[in-house]
Design a protein around this motif. Structure first.
Motif, PDB file in Angstrom:
ATOM      1  N   GLN A  30       0.833  -1.207   0.000  1.00 51.67           N
ATOM      2  CA  GLN A  30       0.000   0.000   0.000  1.00 51.67           C
ATOM      3  C   GLN A  30       0.866   1.255   0.000  1.00 51.67           C
ATOM      4  OE1 GLN A  30      -3.478   0.109   2.628  1.00 51.67           O
ATOM      5  NE2 GLN A  30      -2.732   2.075   3.397  1.00 51.67           N
ATOM      6  N   GLU A  31       1.878   1.276   0.828  1.00 56.42           N
ATOM      7  CA  GLU A  31       2.758   2.438   0.890  1.00 56.42           C
ATOM      8  C   GLU A  31       3.447   2.682  -0.446  1.00 56.42           C
ATOM      9  OE1 GLU A  31       5.419   1.906   4.139  1.00 56.42           O
ATOM     10  OE2 GLU A  31       3.832   1.911   5.659  1.00 56.42           O
ATOM     11  N   VAL A  32       3.884   1.613  -1.085  1.00 57.21           N
ATOM     12  CA  VAL A  32       4.593   1.758  -2.360  1.00 57.21           C
ATOM     13  C   VAL A  32       3.631   2.172  -3.474  1.00 57.21           C
ATOM     14  CG1 VAL A  32       5.926   0.549  -4.130  1.00 57.21           C
ATOM     15  CG2 VAL A  32       6.406   0.140  -1.698  1.00 57.21           C
ATOM     16  N   LEU A  65      -0.203  -7.610  -9.922  1.00 57.02           N
ATOM     17  CA  LEU A  65      -1.628  -7.336 -10.102  1.00 57.02           C
ATOM     18  C   LEU A  65      -2.453  -7.969  -8.988  1.00 57.02           C
ATOM     19  CD1 LEU A  65      -3.983  -6.172 -11.683  1.00 57.02           C
ATOM     20  CD2 LEU A  65      -3.959  -8.233 -13.122  1.00 57.02           C
ATOM     21  N   GLU A  66      -2.140  -9.214  -8.645  1.00 55.28           N
ATOM     22  CA  GLU A  66      -2.883  -9.887  -7.582  1.00 55.28           C
ATOM     23  C   GLU A  66      -2.730  -9.151  -6.245  1.00 55.28           C
ATOM     24  OE1 GLU A  66      -2.383 -12.642 -10.878  1.00 55.28           O
ATOM     25  OE2 GLU A  66      -0.957 -11.381  -9.770  1.00 55.28           O
ATOM     26  N   LEU A  67      -1.553  -8.628  -6.013  1.00 56.25           N
ATOM     27  CA  LEU A  67      -1.300  -7.868  -4.793  1.00 56.25           C
ATOM     28  C   LEU A  67      -2.114  -6.574  -4.802  1.00 56.25           C
ATOM     29  CD1 LEU A  67       0.237  -7.444  -2.187  1.00 56.25           C
ATOM     30  CD2 LEU A  67       2.252  -6.805  -3.518  1.00 56.25           C
ATOM     31  N   TYR A  68      -2.134  -5.919  -5.927  1.00 56.21           N
ATOM     32  CA  TYR A  68      -2.899  -4.675  -6.062  1.00 56.21           C
ATOM     33  C   TYR A  68      -4.389  -4.927  -5.875  1.00 56.21           C
ATOM     34  CZ  TYR A  68      -4.059  -0.050  -7.970  1.00 56.21           C
ATOM     35  OH  TYR A  68      -4.521   1.235  -8.142  1.00 56.21           O
ATOM     36  N   LEU A  69      -4.891  -6.006  -6.480  1.00 49.93           N
ATOM     37  CA  LEU A  69      -6.308  -6.324  -6.373  1.00 49.93           C
ATOM     38  C   LEU A  69      -6.703  -6.667  -4.937  1.00 49.93           C
ATOM     39  CD1 LEU A  69      -6.892  -8.422  -9.619  1.00 49.93           C
ATOM     40  CD2 LEU A  69      -7.512  -6.028  -9.191  1.00 49.93           C
ATOM     41  N   ALA A  70      -5.815  -7.332  -4.220  1.00 51.22           N
ATOM     42  CA  ALA A  70      -6.101  -7.644  -2.820  1.00 51.22           C
ATOM     43  C   ALA A  70      -6.246  -6.366  -2.001  1.00 51.22           C
ATOM     44  CB  ALA A  70      -4.992  -8.520  -2.249  1.00 51.22           C
ATOM     45  N   LEU A  71      -5.395  -5.401  -2.266  1.00 49.04           N
ATOM     46  CA  LEU A  71      -5.503  -4.113  -1.594  1.00 49.04           C
ATOM     47  C   LEU A  71      -6.771  -3.388  -1.999  1.00 49.04           C
ATOM     48  CD1 LEU A  71      -1.905  -2.590  -1.697  1.00 49.04           C
ATOM     49  CD2 LEU A  71      -3.300  -2.967   0.340  1.00 49.04           C
ATOM     50  N   LEU A  72      -7.078  -3.443  -3.280  1.00 53.12           N
ATOM     51  CA  LEU A  72      -8.265  -2.768  -3.781  1.00 53.12           C
ATOM     52  C   LEU A  72      -9.525  -3.348  -3.148  1.00 53.12           C
ATOM     53  CD1 LEU A  72      -8.832  -0.476  -5.741  1.00 53.12           C
ATOM     54  CD2 LEU A  72      -9.113  -2.172  -7.561  1.00 53.12           C
ATOM     55  N   ASP A  73      -9.581  -4.667  -3.043  1.00 50.97           N
ATOM     56  CA  ASP A  73     -10.726  -5.311  -2.383  1.00 50.97           C
ATOM     57  C   ASP A  73     -10.876  -4.785  -0.958  1.00 50.97           C
ATOM     58  OD1 ASP A  73     -11.564  -6.909  -4.501  1.00 50.97           O
ATOM     59  OD2 ASP A  73     -10.276  -8.589  -3.927  1.00 50.97           O
ATOM     60  N   LYS A  74      -9.765  -4.719  -0.251  1.00 49.69           N
ATOM     61  CA  LYS A  74      -9.786  -4.283   1.151  1.00 49.69           C
ATOM     62  C   LYS A  74     -10.336  -2.874   1.284  1.00 49.69           C
ATOM     63  CE  LYS A  74      -6.596  -3.487   5.026  1.00 49.69           C
ATOM     64  NZ  LYS A  74      -5.182  -3.627   5.486  1.00 49.69           N
ATOM     65  N   LEU A  79     -14.801   1.362   2.082  1.00 51.48           N
ATOM     66  CA  LEU A  79     -15.642   2.481   1.652  1.00 51.48           C
ATOM     67  C   LEU A  79     -17.118   2.127   1.792  1.00 51.48           C
ATOM     68  CD1 LEU A  79     -16.133   5.221   0.310  1.00 51.48           C
ATOM     69  CD2 LEU A  79     -15.908   4.071  -1.909  1.00 51.48           C
ATOM     70  N   VAL A  80     -17.489   0.963   1.315  1.00 48.87           N
ATOM     71  CA  VAL A  80     -18.892   0.542   1.391  1.00 48.87           C
ATOM     72  C   VAL A  80     -19.331   0.407   2.842  1.00 48.87           C
ATOM     73  CG1 VAL A  80     -20.540  -1.273   0.802  1.00 48.87           C
ATOM     74  CG2 VAL A  80     -18.763  -0.626  -0.846  1.00 48.87           C
ATOM     75  N   GLU A  81     -18.479  -0.162   3.673  1.00 49.61           N
ATOM     76  CA  GLU A  81     -18.833  -0.354   5.079  1.00 49.61           C
ATOM     77  C   GLU A  81     -18.970   0.986   5.800  1.00 49.61           C
ATOM     78  OE1 GLU A  81     -20.160  -2.106   8.372  1.00 49.61           O
ATOM     79  OE2 GLU A  81     -19.880  -3.032   6.394  1.00 49.61           O
ATOM     80  N   SER A  82     -18.124   1.946   5.468  1.00 48.87           N
ATOM     81  CA  SER A  82     -18.228   3.259   6.110  1.00 48.87           C
ATOM     82  C   SER A  82     -19.519   3.958   5.709  1.00 48.87           C
ATOM     83  CB  SER A  82     -17.014   4.129   5.762  1.00 48.87           C
ATOM     84  OG  SER A  82     -16.984   4.453   4.389  1.00 48.87           O
ATOM     85  N   THR A  83     -19.950   3.750   4.466  1.00 45.07           N
ATOM     86  CA  THR A  83     -21.231   4.307   4.019  1.00 45.07           C
ATOM     87  C   THR A  83     -22.385   3.641   4.769  1.00 45.07           C
ATOM     88  OG1 THR A  83     -20.307   4.685   1.806  1.00 45.07           O
ATOM     89  CG2 THR A  83     -22.701   4.767   2.021  1.00 45.07           C
ATOM     90  N   ARG A  84     -22.303   2.322   4.909  1.00 41.90           N
ATOM     91  CA  ARG A  84     -23.343   1.590   5.629  1.00 41.90           C
ATOM     92  C   ARG A  84     -23.450   2.083   7.074  1.00 41.90           C
ATOM     93  NH1 ARG A  84     -24.850  -3.242   4.023  1.00 41.90           N
ATOM     94  NH2 ARG A  84     -22.791  -3.631   3.089  1.00 41.90           N
ATOM     95  N   GLU A  85     -22.318   2.246   7.720  1.00 41.23           N
ATOM     96  CA  GLU A  85     -22.320   2.695   9.113  1.00 41.23           C
ATOM     97  C   GLU A  85     -22.904   4.100   9.228  1.00 41.23           C
ATOM     98  OE1 GLU A  85     -18.341   2.351  10.486  1.00 41.23           O
ATOM     99  OE2 GLU A  85     -18.381   0.153  10.594  1.00 41.23           O
TER     100      GLU A  85
END
Length: 218
Positions: A30-32, A65-74, A79-85
């Motif tokens: 994420q930092e990179v 790409l797989e590493l990036y997608l894992a971060l993107l999923d997280k 974002l969705v959870e913060s909207t729900r809350e």
């Protein structure tokens, strides 16, 4: 202390439980990615940042790409959870609007800068990335639209269009506020944008034939 900082204090190659190692690698990636973008980032950079060898990195993620997608999923999920809350903290619609705006401003102003992976990715031409970003945006708007539909009895399509507008307003103004280093405290910025959104939404009657929503005279 972050997972990356903890790892840097360990001897290089020190063993961690698999779940802890994965979180550490995600933190380093994420930092990179935030600092360099997807295309400029290298797996060597991420491994160095995490304090591991590249083979260890590849044991957990087969490629960049797989590493990036894992971060993107997280971070899409966050974002969705913060909207729900935000929508479930109160039943007062004016406060719901303010809470939704605050959720986006908090998301964008996080020190991690992870919002850039979602809203400012340099990899949106990749279908898997685009699909995740669009899915998160749609999920957040759907949550808002459900509240609008329940309270106004507007058709689903109209409720969804309004919800997309609310979420778009939140996202764009939050990113603009951050990028311009405006001399407006975050709480004041949230209040200002929430007021704009509420002035539009409160004009819709709670149900057909009824008067404006609560607070319309304010």
């Amino acid at each position: 202390m972050t997972a990356v900082q903890e790892a840097q204090e360990r001897p290089r190659g020190a063993r961690l439980p698999r779940s802890a190692r994965r979180e550490q690698l995600l933190g380093a990636a994420q930092e990179v990615f935030v600092a360099q973008g997807y295309h400029a980032a290298a797996m060597d950079d991420i491994a160095d940042r995490a304090g591991v060898s590249k083979p260890v990195l590849y044991q957990h993620f087969p490629g960049k790409l797989e590493l990036y997608l894992a971060l993107l999923d997280k971070h899409c999920d966050a974002l969705v959870e913060s909207t729900r809350e935000a929508l479930t903290t109160t039943t007062d619609n004016k406060l719901r609007v303010a809470a939704t705006m605050e959720a986006y401003f908090n998301y964008v102003s996080s020190e991690s800068g992870a919002f850039r992976l979602v809203f400012e990715s340099d990899l949106t031409n990749e279908p898997a990335v685009r699909e995740r970003v669009e899915r998160a945006a749609d999920a957040s708007a759907t949550l808002v639209s459900q509240v609008i539909a329940e309270d106004t009895d507007l058709p689903d399509a109209e409720s969804k269009l309004l919800a997309v507008g609310v979420c778009g307003l939140a996202q764009i103004t939050a990113r603009y506020w951050l990028s311009q280093n405006l001399e407006i405290p975050r709480d004041a910025a949230v209040k200002l944008v929430a007021s704009l959104a509420w002035r539009g939404l409160k004009g819709f009657p709670m149900h057909p034939g009824e008067g404006p929503a609560d607070g319309a005279a304010e």
